[in-house]
Design an enzyme around this catalytic site. Sequence first.
Site, PDB file in Angstrom:
ATOM      1  N   ARG A 102      51.099  31.037  47.173  1.00 32.89           N
ATOM      2  CA  ARG A 102      51.164  30.008  48.016  1.00 32.89           C
ATOM      3  C   ARG A 102      50.338  30.164  49.157  1.00 32.89           C
ATOM      4  O   ARG A 102      50.032  29.613  50.487  1.00 32.89           O
ATOM      5  CB  ARG A 102      52.719  29.839  48.924  1.00 32.89           C
ATOM      6  CG  ARG A 102      52.743  28.573  49.603  1.00 32.89           C
ATOM      7  CD  ARG A 102      54.265  28.581  50.006  1.00 32.89           C
ATOM      8  NE  ARG A 102      54.904  30.037  50.162  1.00 32.89           N
ATOM      9  CZ  ARG A 102      56.100  30.396  50.653  1.00 32.89           C
ATOM     10  NH1 ARG A 102      57.025  29.302  50.824  1.00 32.89           N
ATOM     11  NH2 ARG A 102      56.387  31.489  50.359  1.00 32.89           N
ATOM     12  N   ASP A 134      54.633  24.852  43.365  1.00 39.33           N
ATOM     13  CA  ASP A 134      53.693  24.001  43.624  1.00 39.33           C
ATOM     14  C   ASP A 134      52.299  24.620  44.745  1.00 39.33           C
ATOM     15  O   ASP A 134      51.524  23.959  45.088  1.00 39.33           O
ATOM     16  CB  ASP A 134      53.971  22.752  44.186  1.00 39.33           C
ATOM     17  CG  ASP A 134      54.916  22.802  45.317  1.00 39.33           C
ATOM     18  OD1 ASP A 134      54.786  23.970  46.014  1.00 39.33           O
ATOM     19  OD2 ASP A 134      55.498  22.072  45.892  1.00 39.33           O
ATOM     20  N   GLY A 135      52.792  25.754  45.373  1.00 41.36           N
ATOM     21  CA  GLY A 135      51.763  26.274  46.193  1.00 41.36           C
ATOM     22  C   GLY A 135      51.737  25.664  47.479  1.00 41.36           C
ATOM     23  O   GLY A 135      50.644  25.918  48.407  1.00 41.36           O
ATOM     24  N   ASP A 269      56.919  43.375  48.275  1.00 41.75           N
ATOM     25  CA  ASP A 269      55.545  42.486  48.534  1.00 41.75           C
ATOM     26  C   ASP A 269      55.641  41.751  49.814  1.00 41.75           C
ATOM     27  O   ASP A 269      54.463  41.072  50.116  1.00 41.75           O
ATOM     28  CB  ASP A 269      55.522  41.317  47.214  1.00 41.75           C
ATOM     29  CG  ASP A 269      56.931  40.542  47.489  1.00 41.75           C
ATOM     30  OD1 ASP A 269      58.008  40.969  47.547  1.00 41.75           O
ATOM     31  OD2 ASP A 269      56.892  39.302  47.550  1.00 41.75           O
TER      32      ASP A 269
END
Length: 512
Positions: A102, A134-135, A269
């Site tokens: 994203r 969907d980013g 992360d």
Amino acid sequence: MNLNNITQQYLALFPGDTSGNPQQRQTPGVLWCTVETAGFPKAKLLHFNQKLSEEIGLGIFENQQDQDFLNSNVKNLPIKPYATAYAGHQFGNWAGQLGDGRAIYAGEISNFNEKKTELQWKGAGATPYSRHADGRAVLRSTVREYLMSEAMHHLGISTTRALSISLSGEQVVRDIMYSGNAAPEKGAVMMRTAESFLRFGHFEMASASKNLELLKELTDFTIKNYYPEISGEDKEKYLEFFREVSQRTADMVAGWFRVGFVHGVMNTDNMSILGQTIDYGPYAMLEEYDLSFTSNTTDLPGRRYAFGEQGKIAQWNLWQLANALFPLINDANALQEILNQFGDIFWQKHDEMLSRKFGFDALLPDDSSFFSEWQQMMTDLQLDHTLFFQKLEYFESITEIDLAEISYLAITEDLFSKFKSFLNSYVKRLNINTISRQESLALMKKNNPKFILRNYLLFECIEDLDSGSMAYFEKLWTALQDPYAVVFPEFNQKRPSKYNGVAGCSMLSCSS
Ligand code: AMP
Ligand code: MG
């Protein structure tokens, strides 16, 4: 803005995938992929952080081109957007490849003040790492990251920063409570900055690929650019690097405890290799003191990421980083020793931090029992973490009415006498100070914020923004730049009871 100063070092330094293939996939052996931003022709800039832009050498906002850049419309600009590959452990489990799903890099500004600043859009579209998503980002979560990252900066805690926020002009569908009730929301895109966005996960990715050369290149690059004070060769150099990352991480988490920040998703992360707070999702500022408070609804079963667990989790995450760096060091005992020391170092930093909040000039061996007594009292009386330390400045004159202002319980005589008994211990401890009352108060004022960005304030701000007004946002923006003063008295109060248990006001989901 000086868009010509933006470079893309990564693309020249590390192996990447230049195919431009937008398909979501595994990308073994490379650290990045070139990508295209989605492009938002109807985007509208909501806010621009002029001060930060000048500070990093990007300059002042001038024209349509600048607007296009911030809105991620860069087809006609000399920018080659890319996304990086990282892996990670999520909620304690190895999740394999993750990557910028994203976030998209615009590049970095180099050699300004001898510092490098990386620029990233969040919500500018899907990448090969978007993993069936969907980013995109919604206004709700983007505003939360935009304001909170700046709030943390002004509180004096190492963090990524916020440069601009825009409405994307798109609607994005999200299921806020994962209840099957998906609904469209306003989409947004923000630009954020950091010296580096490298995470523990980047090293986990390089290590998992079993490509020792790549791991070495990435680590050498990080040391050269961000830890230039590290000398030495080979194993010693990498051990020193790991020690420094541990130190910075301990400083960061001690800072979180000072202001009551609960990250909510401390996956590897989401851990910066520079010890900066990164990825503002379902975070919260602690209100009623509770070590087991977690702000993330997804974290409820185990409370892995609860407020009081954050030191332990940082250590666990460092453990994963140690595993990732192991092939460069090949000395488990030496790594183990640094990891074991982390606990002592962190709690020492934590306790020193706490002693300053109380206005003590030094940490004494007996203070741990005083701190335990304080924690118990705070929990029993459900006192507001931030407001408590403000009231403590006037401890001589605290009444039952004052206590009611900072407690989430109805104050009874019994609770008030518990509080009085804690105050007796405090006064005894304060009397051991070798500094004057004046100096002690100055220490307290410097270490105890008056303004914290509570979730209910963000909730109200998002409602106001949704109705098309920027007024609340601007007011919070002003308040968060001066968190050690009371700029707006109406923000200096506990969470109103009407917000108890309201989604978005205390706990949040990851849905963003
Ligand atoms: P987070 O929980 O935000 O740290 O995200 C974990 C992983 O999921 C990262 O690789 C993100 O890039 C990815 N991700 C989260 N939300 C989205 C989204 N809306 N679109 C694409 N990727 C996402
Ligand atoms: Mg993340």
